[in-house]
Each structure stands twice: as C-alpha cells, then as structure tokens.
Design an enzyme around this catalytic site. Structure first.
Site, PDB file in Angstrom:
ATOM      1  N   ALA A 107       0.826  -1.206   0.000  1.00 47.24           N
ATOM      2  CA  ALA A 107       0.000   0.000   0.000  1.00 47.24           C
ATOM      3  C   ALA A 107       0.861   1.257   0.000  1.00 47.24           C
ATOM      4  O   ALA A 107       1.866   1.330   0.701  1.00 47.24           O
ATOM      5  CB  ALA A 107      -0.916   0.006   1.214  1.00 47.24           C
ATOM      6  N   ASP A 108       0.452   2.241  -0.812  1.00 48.57           N
ATOM      7  CA  ASP A 108       1.116   3.539  -0.775  1.00 48.57           C
ATOM      8  C   ASP A 108       0.169   4.535  -0.103  1.00 48.57           C
ATOM      9  O   ASP A 108      -0.956   4.175   0.263  1.00 48.57           O
ATOM     10  CB  ASP A 108       1.515   3.992  -2.182  1.00 48.57           C
ATOM     11  CG  ASP A 108       0.311   4.152  -3.112  1.00 48.57           C
ATOM     12  OD1 ASP A 108      -0.807   4.380  -2.613  1.00 48.57           O
ATOM     13  OD2 ASP A 108       0.491   4.044  -4.343  1.00 48.57           O
TER      14      ASP A 108
END
Length: 231
Positions: A146-147
C-alpha cells in the site's frame, strides 16, 4: 345578531368552556376516568356555571363536543406517553444487552472475526492481492504494497463497507502513519531502522509516506471495532 357577532360569541364560549376544563382536569388516567364516567354531569356543571356567572345560555351539545374533544386529547397524550415509555425501556434493555454481550470475550472474538473477514475483502480489492495473503499481521505497506494514496482510499472504502464516518486523521493515527512529505524520497533501510521493522520484501525506496509498525491489518480491525460499538 350578525354572523360575525355569532361567531365571536361562540369563540368566547369555547374559550370559557376550555378554561373550566383546564381547571378541573389534567392529562392523567384518573382525570380521564372521571371525565368518561361523569361526562353528562361535567357538561351540565360547565353549562350552569357559565349561565350563573354571565347569564349566557350555552348549548349542552356544544359543551359535550368540547368535553369529548378533551377526552380524546387526554387519551392521545396517555397513548403517546405509554409508547415513549415502552420505547425507552426497550432502548435501555437493548443497551444493557449490548453492554453485557460486548463484555463477553466470545462475543468480542466473534465480532472481530466478522470484521476481519470484511476488512480483508476490502483490502484485497483495494490493493489487488489475494484474500489468503491478507492476515491479521500483514503490514499494509511492507507486505501488501500500500502507498499513501491506497491508505486514503482504503479509509474511504471502509467507510462505505461499514457505513460509518472515518476521519482520515484518526485512521492514520491509529495506524501510526506520518503524513506524507511530498518533497522527499526515503530509503527503505533508514525507515525500517527507525521503526525497528524486519523487512519481508525488498524495495529500493519508499516515497511520500513513512512506514509504521502499527500499520497492520489487526489494527485496522481494532479501529473498525472501536468505531462501530453497535456493530
């Protein structure tokens, strides 16, 4: 007597009759019983009082209609009060039952398990990973990729899934996420050293957001649990 004068006289009589009833009745069961059992006597008493005080003759049927209206008002009030008390009691019992249930470890474990299943589904779809790869200990960034944008969108998708309002700031705080610095690119080894995280994947850089130890699925589940007390 003109029609306007007649209407005025009737309005005054209605006002006086209601004043007599205000003085002799109340919005109680006992007052209702008295009115219903002594209706005719009440009508006569009001009519004779008006005549004795003013010399004005009032139609008994007019007094009767106003007494009947007063009876309906009391009945409606009592019915509404009874309904309110029933609802209040039901709400209290439901709240007591909920508190008792939520203090039960088995209930808590079951509910958190149900939350996890739904959270896993949302994360799987959001991050394009298999559900089987999403565990309670999965790190949103290190394990699932996840960013910062993913995390913001994840909070929005969780809002929709659980029909709750999620503050982006509270969500990030719960996961220990530091707001991104849009002007920096951080080396993964430096970040992992800061947060004492053992890497499970290799990546040259992590940009725009710091990695945090708390950013695991288990804490997402806990956040949802804490923000859905009636889940």
């Amino acid at each position: 007597m003109s029609e306007a004068d007649n209407d005025y006289e009737l309005d005054v009589l209605r006002m006086v009759i209601n004043k007599f009833l205000d003085e002799s009745t109340s919005l109680t069961k006992s007052s209702l019983n008295a009115l219903e059992t002594r209706r005719d006597w009440v009508v006569w008493d009001v009519a004779t009082r008006i005549y004795s005080q003013s010399g004005c003759r009032v139609e008994l049927t007019m007094v009767r209609d106003i007494v009947n209206s007063r009876i309906r008002i009391i009945k409606n009030h009592l019915a509404e009060e009874a309904r309110r008390l029933i609802e209040q009691k039901a709400q209290q019992e439901a709240e007591e039952a909920r508190r008792a249930a939520e203090s039960n470890p088995q209930f808590i474990a079951k509910r958190k398990s149900e939350i996890f299943v739904r959270v896993r589904k949302v994360i799987s779809k959001q991050l394009s990973v298999d559900e089987k790869d999403v565990t309670l200990e999965s790190h949103l960034s290190i394990d699932l990729g996840a960013d910062p944008v993913d995390l913001i969108e994840l909070s929005m998708n969780l809002e929709e899934e659980f029909d709750i309002d999620i503050s982006e700031e509270d969500f990030m705080n719960a996961l220990g996420i530091v707001p991104p610095d849009m002007g920096c690119s951080l080396d993964i080894s430096d970040i992992l050293n800061i947060f004492n995280i053992k890497p499970k994947i290799t990546s040259p850089t992590v940009s725009k957001s710091k990695v945090a130890e708390k950013a695991i699925v288990r804490n997402v589940v806990e956040f949802i649990w804490e923000n859905t007390p009636c889940f």
